[in-house]
Write a protein that holds these residues in place. Structure first.
Motif, PDB file in Angstrom:
ATOM      1  N   ALA A 134       0.566 -31.311 -29.014  1.00  0.00           N
ATOM      2  CA  ALA A 134       1.998 -31.225 -29.315  1.00  0.00           C
ATOM      3  C   ALA A 134       2.548 -32.581 -29.727  1.00  0.00           C
ATOM      4  CB  ALA A 134       2.760 -30.698 -28.095  1.00  0.00           C
ATOM      5  N   LEU A 135       2.177 -33.613 -28.983  1.00  0.00           N
ATOM      6  CA  LEU A 135       2.648 -34.954 -29.335  1.00  0.00           C
ATOM      7  C   LEU A 135       2.101 -35.400 -30.689  1.00  0.00           C
ATOM      8  CD1 LEU A 135       2.388 -36.740 -25.877  1.00  0.00           C
ATOM      9  CD2 LEU A 135       4.452 -35.922 -27.044  1.00  0.00           C
ATOM     10  N   ALA A 136       0.850 -35.068 -30.962  1.00  0.00           N
ATOM     11  CA  ALA A 136       0.261 -35.438 -32.254  1.00  0.00           C
ATOM     12  C   ALA A 136       0.957 -34.716 -33.403  1.00  0.00           C
ATOM     13  CB  ALA A 136      -1.233 -35.131 -32.256  1.00  0.00           C
ATOM     14  N   ALA A 137       1.256 -33.427 -33.217  1.00  0.00           N
ATOM     15  CA  ALA A 137       1.938 -32.666 -34.271  1.00  0.00           C
ATOM     16  C   ALA A 137       3.340 -33.212 -34.510  1.00  0.00           C
ATOM     17  CB  ALA A 137       2.000 -31.188 -33.901  1.00  0.00           C
ATOM     18  N   ALA A 138       4.056 -33.523 -33.432  1.00  0.00           N
ATOM     19  CA  ALA A 138       5.406 -34.078 -33.574  1.00  0.00           C
ATOM     20  C   ALA A 138       5.356 -35.453 -34.246  1.00  0.00           C
ATOM     21  CB  ALA A 138       6.088 -34.159 -32.214  1.00  0.00           C
ATOM     22  N   ALA A 139       4.385 -36.270 -33.865  1.00  0.00           N
ATOM     23  CA  ALA A 139       4.246 -37.591 -34.484  1.00  0.00           C
ATOM     24  C   ALA A 139       3.930 -37.461 -35.970  1.00  0.00           C
ATOM     25  CB  ALA A 139       3.152 -38.391 -33.780  1.00  0.00           C
ATOM     26  N   PHE A 140       3.060 -36.519 -36.327  1.00  0.00           N
ATOM     27  CA  PHE A 140       2.740 -36.289 -37.735  1.00  0.00           C
ATOM     28  C   PHE A 140       3.991 -35.856 -38.495  1.00  0.00           C
ATOM     29  CE2 PHE A 140       1.269 -33.907 -41.390  1.00  0.00           C
ATOM     30  CZ  PHE A 140       0.283 -34.740 -41.895  1.00  0.00           C
ATOM     31  N   GLY A 141       4.818 -35.003 -37.869  1.00  0.00           N
ATOM     32  CA  GLY A 141       6.069 -34.576 -38.496  1.00  0.00           C
ATOM     33  C   GLY A 141       7.009 -35.739 -38.736  1.00  0.00           C
ATOM     34  N   LEU A 142       7.091 -36.644 -37.768  1.00  0.00           N
ATOM     35  CA  LEU A 142       7.958 -37.819 -37.933  1.00  0.00           C
ATOM     36  C   LEU A 142       7.434 -38.744 -39.027  1.00  0.00           C
ATOM     37  CD1 LEU A 142       8.780 -38.596 -34.197  1.00  0.00           C
ATOM     38  CD2 LEU A 142      10.288 -37.576 -35.922  1.00  0.00           C
ATOM     39  N   VAL A 143       6.126 -38.919 -39.078  1.00  0.00           N
ATOM     40  CA  VAL A 143       5.534 -39.746 -40.137  1.00  0.00           C
ATOM     41  C   VAL A 143       5.782 -39.093 -41.499  1.00  0.00           C
ATOM     42  CG1 VAL A 143       3.338 -40.561 -41.094  1.00  0.00           C
ATOM     43  CG2 VAL A 143       3.821 -40.835 -38.664  1.00  0.00           C
ATOM     44  N   ALA A 144       5.691 -37.773 -41.551  1.00  0.00           N
ATOM     45  CA  ALA A 144       5.930 -37.064 -42.809  1.00  0.00           C
ATOM     46  C   ALA A 144       7.365 -37.248 -43.282  1.00  0.00           C
ATOM     47  CB  ALA A 144       5.612 -35.577 -42.647  1.00  0.00           C
ATOM     48  N   ILE A 145       8.314 -37.322 -42.340  1.00  0.00           N
ATOM     49  CA  ILE A 145       9.709 -37.578 -42.725  1.00  0.00           C
ATOM     50  C   ILE A 145       9.843 -38.958 -43.360  1.00  0.00           C
ATOM     51  CG2 ILE A 145      12.016 -38.061 -41.793  1.00  0.00           C
ATOM     52  CD1 ILE A 145      11.566 -35.798 -39.811  1.00  0.00           C
ATOM     53  N   VAL A 146       9.222 -39.944 -42.759  1.00  0.00           N
ATOM     54  CA  VAL A 146       9.320 -41.323 -43.255  1.00  0.00           C
ATOM     55  C   VAL A 146       8.638 -41.473 -44.609  1.00  0.00           C
ATOM     56  CG1 VAL A 146       8.624 -43.700 -42.762  1.00  0.00           C
ATOM     57  CG2 VAL A 146       9.498 -42.252 -40.929  1.00  0.00           C
ATOM     58  N   ARG A 147       7.585 -40.718 -44.842  1.00  0.00           N
ATOM     59  CA  ARG A 147       6.794 -40.886 -46.064  1.00  0.00           C
ATOM     60  C   ARG A 147       7.024 -39.790 -47.092  1.00  0.00           C
ATOM     61  NH1 ARG A 147       0.998 -42.996 -45.157  1.00  0.00           N
ATOM     62  NH2 ARG A 147       1.492 -43.528 -47.268  1.00  0.00           N
ATOM     63  N   ILE A 148       8.218 -39.232 -47.140  1.00  0.00           N
ATOM     64  CA  ILE A 148       8.515 -38.187 -48.122  1.00  0.00           C
ATOM     65  C   ILE A 148       8.404 -38.762 -49.528  1.00  0.00           C
ATOM     66  CG2 ILE A 148      10.342 -36.695 -49.045  1.00  0.00           C
ATOM     67  CD1 ILE A 148      11.234 -36.194 -46.199  1.00  0.00           C
ATOM     68  N   ASP A 149       7.632 -38.084 -50.362  1.00  0.00           N
ATOM     69  CA  ASP A 149       7.419 -38.509 -51.745  1.00  0.00           C
ATOM     70  C   ASP A 149       8.644 -38.108 -52.574  1.00  0.00           C
ATOM     71  OD1 ASP A 149       6.415 -39.257 -54.180  1.00  0.00           O
ATOM     72  OD2 ASP A 149       4.887 -37.688 -54.273  1.00  0.00           O
TER      73      ASP A 149
END
Length: 116
Positions: free
Chosen positions: A7-22
């Motif tokens: 769960a923490l890994a999925a949430a962290a990936f989601g946060l990283v995806a927000i920061v790195r939106i193309d």
């Protein structure tokens, strides 16, 4: 505990995806971010249910781990094999924990309190 780490890994990936939106494909980036944050929240709820010994959480946990094992298999080819290895290893570990004799005893059918 394994489901909580996922769960923490999925949430962290989601946060990283927000920061790195193309900027060339913002809809895809936002979609991935929302999907992963939602999945992380779902796994947090399942993890909490498992910790509180709620019977519904075991079925949800098994279902998500089986889906994760299939996802791991799709990553097995080419340069993404380490991701597949980690996802598959976590799925197998979580499934193993969910079917131990101790877990079976916790989630077995019990009579409601006060019914002697």
């Amino acid at each position: 505990m394994v489901v909580g780490l996922e769960a923490l890994a999925a949430a962290a990936f989601g946060l990283v995806a927000i920061v790195r939106i193309d900027t060339a494909q913002p809809v895809v980036g936002v979609g991935v971010a929302l999907l992963m944050l939602g999945y992380g929240a779902f796994l947090i709820a399942i993890s909490r249910g498992l910790a509180l010994e709620r019977r519904w959480s075991r079925g949800a946990a098994v279902a998500t781990q089986l889906l994760q094992a299939l996802l791991a298999y799709s990553f097995w080819q080419g340069p993404t094999w380490p991701v597949g290895l980690v996802l598959g290893g976590l799925a197998v570990a979580a499934l193993g924990c969910l079917f131990t004799p101790a877990a079976n005893a916790v989630f077995a059918d019990r009579e409601p309190p006060g019914q002697d």
